[in-house]
Design a protein around this motif. Structure first.
Motif: not given
Length: 295
Positions: A264-285
């Protein structure tokens, strides 16, 4: 922005949940840089620490060469104090940016971090030790810094998992090898005897171990034809013996890699975690996620 709850999100890594990932502020930013390697700053931090660890170990090695130490000893001392200060600051930051610092201090990497700086302070704070033991015994403990490398390479964790999974199989294998060397050592004691250097059963077992592992120091050698025939069989058997642990661990590493969950990956903008490999955009921000790095 992620919700400010009292507990880490369910998508947080097991390490984040165990140590207590900060919720906001400078501690969260420091935690992201120090403990998470999937951000640009985190990767840069890890690479910088790896370079410092390797450099510090190189300094320890060069100090052990008398000619080099006589010429550059003062420079080595300055470099060592500087490196110790950097590693001390890193250790304190790790304790400060987690919500459960005592858990980190008692962890394997927490102990390694402490051992990386403790010898230098011991040599400074307890100068009487110079009169009791060679001070280099303390200073050489700085090579523990090389263990810090395992915190920044994921393959180390996979190897450790494979070794744990292989532990029982390897224990059974080693027990069989021990039985073989005890039996063959006893046989060689009977065949060769003290006159040919096999002075006791323990000495004969020592010979069997060096022969089975294909080391062959040559300090004890069979003299009779029967003894040489037994030794030849043990040498051939040693080839197969050496391959068994490697095959066991390799099979477990293959299984661990096959069963390993997707990264999983972290969002560089809001630092939320748990994004799947196929995700392209942060689910939170909604910010664009960095490209997924395949292993």
């Amino acid at each position: 922005m992620p919700k400010n709850t009292d507990t880490p999100p369910a998508s947080a890594s097991p390490e984040a949940q165990r140590l207590g990932r900060p919720l906001s502020g400078w501690r969260l930013k420091a935690y992201t840089i120090i403990f998470e390697a999937d951000t640009r700053a985190g990767r840069a931090f890890d690479l910088g620490l790896i370079a410092l660890v390797l450099f510090s170990v190189l300094v320890v090695m060069l100090e052990s060469v008398a000619a080099i130490d006589a010429r550059f000893g003062e420079l080595f001392n300055v470099v060592e104090y500087l490196l110790t200060a950097i590693f001390t600051l890193e250790y304190l930051l790790r304790l400060a940016c987690v919500r459960h610092p005592w858990r980190y201090a008692r962890s394997f990497y927490g102990v390694v971090d402490l051992l990386a700086v403790l010898p230098t302070y011991l040599a400074l704070l307890v100068p009487e030790l110079y009169a009791l033991v060679d001070v280099r015994v303390l200073r050489l403990l700085r090579v523990f810094r090389v263990l810090k490398l395992s915190a920044y390479v994921a393959e180390y964790a996979m190897l450790a998992q494979a070794l744990r999974a292989s532990a029982r199989k390897i224990q059974v294998f080693i027990s069989v090898v021990l039985m073989v060397v005890v039996i063959m050592g006893t046989v060689m004691y009977v065949v060769e005897g003290p006159a040919n250097g096999f002075t006791s059963i323990p000495a004969s077992i020592y010979w069997a171990i060096t022969t089975m592992t294909t080391v062959g120091f040559g300090d004890i050698t069979p003299k009779t034809d029967l003894g040489r025939a037994i030794a030849s069989c043990m040498m051939l058997l040693g080839w197969g013996v050496l391959a068994v642990p490697t095959g066991i661990v390799t099979a477990e590493m293959t299984a661990a890699r096959r069963d390993r969950p997707a990264t999983t990956r972290s969002c560089h903008a809001c630092l939320s975690e748990g994004h799947l490999p196929e995700a392209r955009f942060c689910r939170d921000c909604g910010a664009a996620l960095p490209p997924y790095q395949r292993e």
